[in-house]
Design a protein around this motif. Structure first.
Motif, mmCIF file in Angstrom:
data_model
loop_
_atom_site.group_PDB
_atom_site.id
_atom_site.type_symbol
_atom_site.label_atom_id
_atom_site.label_comp_id
_atom_site.label_asym_id
_atom_site.label_seq_id
_atom_site.Cartn_x
_atom_site.Cartn_y
_atom_site.Cartn_z
ATOM 1 N N LEU A 125 0.850 -1.187 0.000
ATOM 2 C CA LEU A 125 0.000 0.000 0.000
ATOM 3 C C LEU A 125 0.885 1.237 0.000
ATOM 4 C CD1 LEU A 125 -2.559 -1.080 2.732
ATOM 5 C CD2 LEU A 125 -2.914 -1.051 0.251
ATOM 6 N N LEU A 126 0.609 2.153 -0.900
ATOM 7 C CA LEU A 126 1.424 3.352 -1.039
ATOM 8 C C LEU A 126 0.576 4.605 -0.864
ATOM 9 C CD1 LEU A 126 4.077 4.826 -1.912
ATOM 10 C CD2 LEU A 126 3.201 4.658 -4.260
ATOM 11 N N SER A 127 1.057 5.500 -0.022
ATOM 12 C CA SER A 127 0.436 6.811 0.133
ATOM 13 C C SER A 127 1.464 7.858 -0.260
ATOM 14 C CB SER A 127 0.001 7.013 1.593
ATOM 15 O OG SER A 127 -0.595 8.270 1.752
ATOM 16 N N VAL A 128 1.091 8.728 -1.201
ATOM 17 C CA VAL A 128 1.996 9.764 -1.703
ATOM 18 C C VAL A 128 1.483 11.131 -1.250
ATOM 19 C CG1 VAL A 128 3.031 10.833 -3.734
ATOM 20 C CG2 VAL A 128 2.519 8.382 -3.753
ATOM 21 N N SER A 129 2.390 11.939 -0.712
ATOM 22 C CA SER A 129 2.003 13.288 -0.302
ATOM 23 C C SER A 129 3.099 14.276 -0.679
ATOM 24 C CB SER A 129 1.757 13.343 1.213
ATOM 25 O OG SER A 129 2.979 13.219 1.911
ATOM 26 N N GLU A 130 2.774 15.527 -0.478
ATOM 27 C CA GLU A 130 3.758 16.586 -0.711
ATOM 28 C C GLU A 130 4.610 16.763 0.535
ATOM 29 O OE1 GLU A 130 2.064 20.206 -2.110
ATOM 30 O OE2 GLU A 130 0.784 19.168 -3.538
ATOM 31 N N GLN A 131 5.742 17.426 0.386
ATOM 32 C CA GLN A 131 6.593 17.760 1.523
ATOM 33 C C GLN A 131 5.956 18.938 2.260
ATOM 34 O OE1 GLN A 131 8.720 16.680 3.878
ATOM 35 N NE2 GLN A 131 10.002 15.978 2.208
ATOM 36 N N PRO A 132 5.457 18.732 3.481
ATOM 37 C CA PRO A 132 4.804 19.806 4.218
ATOM 38 C C PRO A 132 5.777 20.949 4.546
ATOM 39 C CG PRO A 132 4.266 17.685 5.164
ATOM 40 C CD PRO A 132 5.376 17.461 4.175
ATOM 41 N N GLU A 133 5.195 22.144 4.689
ATOM 42 C CA GLU A 133 6.001 23.341 4.901
ATOM 43 C C GLU A 133 6.471 23.518 6.340
ATOM 44 O OE1 GLU A 133 3.977 26.747 3.327
ATOM 45 O OE2 GLU A 133 3.545 25.714 1.448
ATOM 46 N N THR A 134 5.733 22.985 7.316
ATOM 47 C CA THR A 134 6.110 23.153 8.717
ATOM 48 C C THR A 134 6.131 21.799 9.418
ATOM 49 O OG1 THR A 134 3.837 23.389 9.512
ATOM 50 C CG2 THR A 134 4.957 25.415 8.767
ATOM 51 N N PRO A 135 6.853 21.704 10.545
ATOM 52 C CA PRO A 135 6.860 20.441 11.298
ATOM 53 C C PRO A 135 5.459 20.023 11.752
ATOM 54 C CG PRO A 135 8.652 21.841 12.029
ATOM 55 C CD PRO A 135 7.807 22.664 11.094
ATOM 56 N N GLU A 136 4.625 20.989 12.112
ATOM 57 C CA GLU A 136 3.264 20.662 12.538
ATOM 58 C C GLU A 136 2.465 20.048 11.392
ATOM 59 O OE1 GLU A 136 -0.600 23.162 13.720
ATOM 60 O OE2 GLU A 136 1.080 23.423 15.115
ATOM 61 N N LEU A 137 2.559 20.664 10.210
ATOM 62 C CA LEU A 137 1.877 20.097 9.040
ATOM 63 C C LEU A 137 2.449 18.732 8.680
ATOM 64 C CD1 LEU A 137 1.459 23.230 6.737
ATOM 65 C CD2 LEU A 137 -0.330 21.988 7.978
ATOM 66 N N ALA A 138 3.728 18.546 8.867
ATOM 67 C CA ALA A 138 4.361 17.250 8.598
ATOM 68 C C ALA A 138 3.783 16.171 9.509
ATOM 69 C CB ALA A 138 5.874 17.350 8.777
ATOM 70 N N ARG A 139 3.614 16.502 10.801
ATOM 71 C CA ARG A 139 3.026 15.530 11.739
ATOM 72 C C ARG A 139 1.591 15.197 11.343
ATOM 73 N NH1 ARG A 139 5.978 18.461 15.223
ATOM 74 N NH2 ARG A 139 4.271 19.841 15.832
ATOM 75 N N GLU A 140 0.819 16.232 11.006
ATOM 76 C CA GLU A 140 -0.573 16.004 10.599
ATOM 77 C C GLU A 140 -0.649 15.141 9.345
ATOM 78 O OE1 GLU A 140 -2.698 19.692 10.218
ATOM 79 O OE2 GLU A 140 -2.180 20.310 12.257
ATOM 80 N N GLU A 141 0.208 15.441 8.381
ATOM 81 C CA GLU A 141 0.235 14.682 7.131
ATOM 82 C C GLU A 141 0.612 13.227 7.399
ATOM 83 O OE1 GLU A 141 -0.263 13.913 3.149
ATOM 84 O OE2 GLU A 141 -0.707 15.795 4.149
ATOM 85 N N GLU A 142 1.596 13.011 8.254
ATOM 86 C CA GLU A 142 2.027 11.647 8.594
ATOM 87 C C GLU A 142 0.901 10.880 9.283
ATOM 88 O OE1 GLU A 142 4.291 8.316 8.584
ATOM 89 O OE2 GLU A 142 4.762 10.198 7.584
ATOM 90 N N GLU A 143 0.196 11.523 10.194
ATOM 91 C CA GLU A 143 -0.930 10.876 10.863
ATOM 92 C C GLU A 143 -2.026 10.507 9.865
ATOM 93 O OE1 GLU A 143 -2.391 13.300 14.084
ATOM 94 O OE2 GLU A 143 -0.427 13.318 15.067
ATOM 95 N N THR A 144 -2.320 11.413 8.950
ATOM 96 C CA THR A 144 -3.336 11.152 7.934
ATOM 97 C C THR A 144 -2.922 9.977 7.053
ATOM 98 O OG1 THR A 144 -4.041 13.461 7.901
ATOM 99 C CG2 THR A 144 -4.582 12.135 5.961
ATOM 100 N N MET A 145 -1.657 9.978 6.622
ATOM 101 C CA MET A 145 -1.163 8.895 5.769
ATOM 102 C C MET A 145 -1.233 7.551 6.498
ATOM 103 S SD MET A 145 2.038 10.844 3.932
ATOM 104 C CE MET A 145 2.557 9.497 2.875
ATOM 105 N N GLN A 146 -0.818 7.528 7.753
ATOM 106 C CA GLN A 146 -0.838 6.276 8.516
ATOM 107 C C GLN A 146 -2.266 5.793 8.732
ATOM 108 O OE1 GLN A 146 1.721 4.311 9.076
ATOM 109 N NE2 GLN A 146 2.966 5.854 8.035
ATOM 110 N N HIS A 147 -3.192 6.719 8.965
ATOM 111 C CA HIS A 147 -4.598 6.351 9.125
ATOM 112 C C HIS A 147 -5.129 5.712 7.830
ATOM 113 C CE1 HIS A 147 -8.787 6.475 10.304
ATOM 114 N NE2 HIS A 147 -9.059 7.099 9.166
ATOM 115 N N LEU A 148 -4.828 6.327 6.685
ATOM 116 C CA LEU A 148 -5.251 5.774 5.393
ATOM 117 C C LEU A 148 -4.695 4.370 5.177
ATOM 118 C CD1 LEU A 148 -4.860 8.775 2.923
ATOM 119 C CD2 LEU A 148 -6.972 7.570 3.481
ATOM 120 N N LEU A 149 -3.424 4.201 5.490
ATOM 121 C CA LEU A 149 -2.777 2.898 5.287
ATOM 122 C C LEU A 149 -3.392 1.834 6.193
ATOM 123 C CD1 LEU A 149 0.897 4.149 4.960
ATOM 124 C CD2 LEU A 149 -0.484 3.131 3.133
#
Length: 136
Positions: free
Chosen positions: A34-58
């Protein structure tokens, strides 16, 4: 056999996941990446949110694949087609199963098509599951 399935939170993604599950069960020795592709977030907070979203999807996608061996992979490539092609190359995928909107050629040309770019990459055979405008 390694089947790469790019996922996001769309209905098409779930349709492709179902098709990959059927293939994997028929082939018996297949497993799904299973692959989830995202953009490189601009801030550490957005990076954490993006990682949580990706892990939830997976995790949600994995739950749909009962009985099929599964691995997760994430990509911060930004460009979905490049992220999918790079992951398929790295994983030496035997097959990519992904959704397509089933747009007309003129519509696809106007909007671009991730599926078309992945097919043209030639990294692995691609099974396209049609959904959306002209699909399901």
């Amino acid at each position: 056999m390694k089947i790469l399935v790019p996922i996001d939170n769309s209905k098409g993604s779930h349709t492709a996941l179902s098709a990959a599950k059927r293939l994997a069960k028929e082939l018996r020795s297949a497993h799904i990446i299973l692959l989830s592709v995202s953009e490189q977030p601009e801030t550490p907070e957005l990076a954490r949110e993006e990682e949580e979203t990706m892990q939830h999807l997976l995790r949600a996608a994995e739950a749909e694949l009962d009985g099929v061996p599964v691995r997760h992979r994430t990509s911060k490539a930004g460009d979905p087609a490049r992220g999918i092609a790079d992951a398929a190359r790295d994983e030496q995928a035997d097959l990519i199963v992904m959704a397509t909107h089933g747009r007309t050629p003129i519509s696809a040309l106007a909007r671009g098509s991730v599926a078309e770019d992945v097919v043209r990459s030639g990294v692995a055979p691609v099974t396209l599951v049609c959904w959306g405008e002209n699909g399901r």
